[in-house]
Write a protein that holds these residues in place. Sequence first.
Motif, PDB file in Angstrom:
ATOM      1  N   ASN A 198       0.821  -1.211   0.000  1.00 48.43           N
ATOM      2  CA  ASN A 198       0.000   0.000   0.000  1.00 48.43           C
ATOM      3  C   ASN A 198       0.856   1.262   0.000  1.00 48.43           C
ATOM      4  OD1 ASN A 198      -2.563  -1.208  -0.100  1.00 48.43           O
ATOM      5  ND2 ASN A 198      -2.481  -1.659   2.075  1.00 48.43           N
ATOM      6  N   LYS A 199       1.972   1.222   0.685  1.00 51.24           N
ATOM      7  CA  LYS A 199       2.889   2.371   0.651  1.00 51.24           C
ATOM      8  C   LYS A 199       3.385   2.581  -0.778  1.00 51.24           C
ATOM      9  CE  LYS A 199       7.176   4.230   2.499  1.00 51.24           C
ATOM     10  NZ  LYS A 199       8.352   3.991   3.359  1.00 51.24           N
ATOM     11  N   GLY A 200       3.716   1.497  -1.445  1.00 51.09           N
ATOM     12  CA  GLY A 200       4.152   1.597  -2.840  1.00 51.09           C
ATOM     13  C   GLY A 200       3.075   2.175  -3.739  1.00 51.09           C
ATOM     14  N   LYS A 201       1.840   1.738  -3.545  1.00 48.96           N
ATOM     15  CA  LYS A 201       0.734   2.270  -4.353  1.00 48.96           C
ATOM     16  C   LYS A 201       0.557   3.768  -4.098  1.00 48.96           C
ATOM     17  CE  LYS A 201      -1.869   0.263  -6.605  1.00 48.96           C
ATOM     18  NZ  LYS A 201      -1.921   0.051  -8.052  1.00 48.96           N
ATOM     19  N   ALA A 202       0.704   4.192  -2.855  1.00 54.65           N
ATOM     20  CA  ALA A 202       0.588   5.617  -2.534  1.00 54.65           C
ATOM     21  C   ALA A 202       1.726   6.404  -3.183  1.00 54.65           C
ATOM     22  CB  ALA A 202       0.592   5.814  -1.019  1.00 54.65           C
ATOM     23  N   LEU A 203       2.921   5.850  -3.154  1.00 51.32           N
ATOM     24  CA  LEU A 203       4.066   6.545  -3.761  1.00 51.32           C
ATOM     25  C   LEU A 203       3.875   6.730  -5.261  1.00 51.32           C
ATOM     26  CD1 LEU A 203       6.968   4.859  -1.798  1.00 51.32           C
ATOM     27  CD2 LEU A 203       6.411   7.303  -1.787  1.00 51.32           C
ATOM     28  N   LEU A 204       3.197   5.797  -5.910  1.00 49.68           N
ATOM     29  CA  LEU A 204       2.953   5.931  -7.349  1.00 49.68           C
ATOM     30  C   LEU A 204       2.088   7.136  -7.680  1.00 49.68           C
ATOM     31  CD1 LEU A 204       2.379   2.271  -8.581  1.00 49.68           C
ATOM     32  CD2 LEU A 204       4.383   3.725  -8.945  1.00 49.68           C
ATOM     33  N   LEU A 205       1.349   7.618  -6.707  1.00 47.74           N
ATOM     34  CA  LEU A 205       0.494   8.784  -6.928  1.00 47.74           C
ATOM     35  C   LEU A 205       1.269  10.100  -6.812  1.00 47.74           C
ATOM     36  CD1 LEU A 205      -2.601   7.607  -4.878  1.00 47.74           C
ATOM     37  CD2 LEU A 205      -2.301   7.549  -7.365  1.00 47.74           C
ATOM     38  N   MET A 206       2.530   9.996  -6.423  1.00 42.21           N
ATOM     39  CA  MET A 206       3.359  11.188  -6.258  1.00 42.21           C
ATOM     40  C   MET A 206       4.339  11.289  -7.432  1.00 42.21           C
ATOM     41  SD  MET A 206       4.100  10.844  -2.196  1.00 42.21           S
ATOM     42  CE  MET A 206       4.572  12.553  -1.964  1.00 42.21           C
ATOM     43  N   LYS A 225       7.530  11.370  -9.586  1.00 42.41           N
ATOM     44  CA  LYS A 225       8.905  10.872  -9.545  1.00 42.41           C
ATOM     45  C   LYS A 225       9.217   9.989  -8.339  1.00 42.41           C
ATOM     46  CE  LYS A 225      10.497  14.732 -12.288  1.00 42.41           C
ATOM     47  NZ  LYS A 225      11.493  15.734 -12.522  1.00 42.41           N
ATOM     48  N   LYS A 226       8.260   9.208  -7.909  1.00 45.98           N
ATOM     49  CA  LYS A 226       8.473   8.307  -6.770  1.00 45.98           C
ATOM     50  C   LYS A 226       8.373   6.838  -7.182  1.00 45.98           C
ATOM     51  CE  LYS A 226       8.815  11.550  -3.642  1.00 45.98           C
ATOM     52  NZ  LYS A 226      10.079  11.861  -3.024  1.00 45.98           N
ATOM     53  N   GLN A 227       8.477   6.579  -8.495  1.00 43.87           N
ATOM     54  CA  GLN A 227       8.305   5.208  -8.977  1.00 43.87           C
ATOM     55  C   GLN A 227       9.378   4.258  -8.427  1.00 43.87           C
ATOM     56  OE1 GLN A 227       8.445   7.887 -11.027  1.00 43.87           O
ATOM     57  NE2 GLN A 227       6.673   7.891 -12.375  1.00 43.87           N
ATOM     58  N   VAL A 228      10.614   4.726  -8.338  1.00 47.57           N
ATOM     59  CA  VAL A 228      11.692   3.853  -7.862  1.00 47.57           C
ATOM     60  C   VAL A 228      11.452   3.477  -6.399  1.00 47.57           C
ATOM     61  CG1 VAL A 228      14.174   3.689  -7.407  1.00 47.57           C
ATOM     62  CG2 VAL A 228      13.355   4.683  -9.550  1.00 47.57           C
ATOM     63  N   ARG A 229      11.042   4.454  -5.596  1.00 48.01           N
ATOM     64  CA  ARG A 229      10.724   4.149  -4.193  1.00 48.01           C
ATOM     65  C   ARG A 229       9.542   3.204  -4.105  1.00 48.01           C
ATOM     66  NH1 ARG A 229       9.925   8.983  -0.537  1.00 48.01           N
ATOM     67  NH2 ARG A 229       9.616   7.306   0.969  1.00 48.01           N
ATOM     68  N   ALA A 230       8.571   3.363  -4.987  1.00 41.50           N
ATOM     69  CA  ALA A 230       7.415   2.464  -4.997  1.00 41.50           C
ATOM     70  C   ALA A 230       7.856   1.039  -5.307  1.00 41.50           C
ATOM     71  CB  ALA A 230       6.382   2.941  -6.014  1.00 41.50           C
ATOM     72  N   ILE A 231       8.733   0.886  -6.280  1.00 37.08           N
ATOM     73  CA  ILE A 231       9.246  -0.445  -6.624  1.00 37.08           C
ATOM     74  C   ILE A 231       9.948  -1.070  -5.426  1.00 37.08           C
ATOM     75  CG2 ILE A 231      10.937  -1.684  -8.051  1.00 37.08           C
ATOM     76  CD1 ILE A 231      10.191   0.360 -10.301  1.00 37.08           C
ATOM     77  N   GLU A 232      10.698  -0.271  -4.685  1.00 36.21           N
ATOM     78  CA  GLU A 232      11.372  -0.783  -3.487  1.00 36.21           C
ATOM     79  C   GLU A 232      10.350  -1.300  -2.477  1.00 36.21           C
ATOM     80  OE1 GLU A 232      13.672   2.614  -2.271  1.00 36.21           O
ATOM     81  OE2 GLU A 232      15.187   2.283  -3.821  1.00 36.21           O
ATOM     82  N   CYS A 233       9.229  -0.608  -2.338  1.00 38.59           N
ATOM     83  CA  CYS A 233       8.165  -1.064  -1.436  1.00 38.59           C
ATOM     84  C   CYS A 233       7.548  -2.365  -1.936  1.00 38.59           C
ATOM     85  CB  CYS A 233       7.097   0.007  -1.284  1.00 38.59           C
ATOM     86  SG  CYS A 233       7.661   1.477  -0.410  1.00 38.59           S
ATOM     87  N   PHE A 234       7.303  -2.443  -3.241  1.00 42.63           N
ATOM     88  CA  PHE A 234       6.745  -3.677  -3.801  1.00 42.63           C
ATOM     89  C   PHE A 234       7.729  -4.831  -3.606  1.00 42.63           C
ATOM     90  CE2 PHE A 234       4.566  -0.631  -6.950  1.00 42.63           C
ATOM     91  CZ  PHE A 234       3.491  -0.451  -6.099  1.00 42.63           C
ATOM     92  N   ASP A 235       9.017  -4.569  -3.820  1.00 45.17           N
ATOM     93  CA  ASP A 235      10.029  -5.607  -3.612  1.00 45.17           C
ATOM     94  C   ASP A 235      10.029  -6.092  -2.165  1.00 45.17           C
ATOM     95  OD1 ASP A 235      10.933  -5.712  -6.233  1.00 45.17           O
ATOM     96  OD2 ASP A 235      12.595  -4.327  -5.892  1.00 45.17           O
ATOM     97  N   ARG A 236       9.895  -5.155  -1.228  1.00 47.41           N
ATOM     98  CA  ARG A 236       9.878  -5.531   0.195  1.00 47.41           C
ATOM     99  C   ARG A 236       8.640  -6.377   0.499  1.00 47.41           C
ATOM    100  NH1 ARG A 236      11.424  -7.868   4.257  1.00 47.41           N
ATOM    101  NH2 ARG A 236      10.911  -6.987   6.286  1.00 47.41           N
ATOM    102  N   ALA A 237       7.495  -6.004  -0.064  1.00 42.32           N
ATOM    103  CA  ALA A 237       6.282  -6.792   0.137  1.00 42.32           C
ATOM    104  C   ALA A 237       6.478  -8.215  -0.381  1.00 42.32           C
ATOM    105  CB  ALA A 237       5.096  -6.129  -0.562  1.00 42.32           C
ATOM    106  N   ILE A 238       7.122  -8.327  -1.535  1.00 48.98           N
ATOM    107  CA  ILE A 238       7.370  -9.648  -2.135  1.00 48.98           C
ATOM    108  C   ILE A 238       8.393 -10.425  -1.309  1.00 48.98           C
ATOM    109  CG2 ILE A 238       8.261 -10.818  -4.195  1.00 48.98           C
ATOM    110  CD1 ILE A 238       7.104  -8.295  -5.756  1.00 48.98           C
ATOM    111  N   GLU A 239       9.353  -9.713  -0.735  1.00 51.19           N
ATOM    112  CA  GLU A 239      10.343 -10.356   0.130  1.00 51.19           C
ATOM    113  C   GLU A 239       9.649 -10.976   1.356  1.00 51.19           C
ATOM    114  OE1 GLU A 239      13.810  -8.581   2.903  1.00 51.19           O
ATOM    115  OE2 GLU A 239      13.945  -8.012   0.783  1.00 51.19           O
ATOM    116  N   VAL A 240       8.682 -10.259   1.900  1.00 55.70           N
ATOM    117  CA  VAL A 240       7.938 -10.738   3.061  1.00 55.70           C
ATOM    118  C   VAL A 240       6.986 -11.862   2.669  1.00 55.70           C
ATOM    119  CG1 VAL A 240       6.213 -10.077   4.792  1.00 55.70           C
ATOM    120  CG2 VAL A 240       8.119  -8.535   4.287  1.00 55.70           C
ATOM    121  N   ASP A 241       6.326 -11.704   1.533  1.00 56.16           N
ATOM    122  CA  ASP A 241       5.344 -12.690   1.050  1.00 56.16           C
ATOM    123  C   ASP A 241       5.585 -12.917  -0.444  1.00 56.16           C
ATOM    124  OD1 ASP A 241       3.176 -14.182   0.194  1.00 56.16           O
ATOM    125  OD2 ASP A 241       1.658 -12.730   0.840  1.00 56.16           O
TER     126      ASP A 241
END
Length: 84
Positions: free
Chosen positions: A32-40, A42-58
Amino acid sequence: IIFIELNMVSEALKCFEKAIKLNPEDADAHYNKGKALLLMPKKQVRAIECFDRAIEVDSHHKKAIGARDKTLALLRPSKECSIQ
């Protein structure tokens, strides 16, 4: 998530960051943090990092996998644009 629906992205990010601080293993909070960052801007790279962390956890978090792949595809220059 209601903050995102109300276009209150900064507030949503604060909530997701608090949730992650309380439980760093919450894959949905990272997603969800990644999805929120996509709405800002030039925050796509940070969003990808959040998605990667979510995938790392699950590793089966389908929404995070899909969002990461879609965002990565949007960041890659297309072949049509590079052919001159």
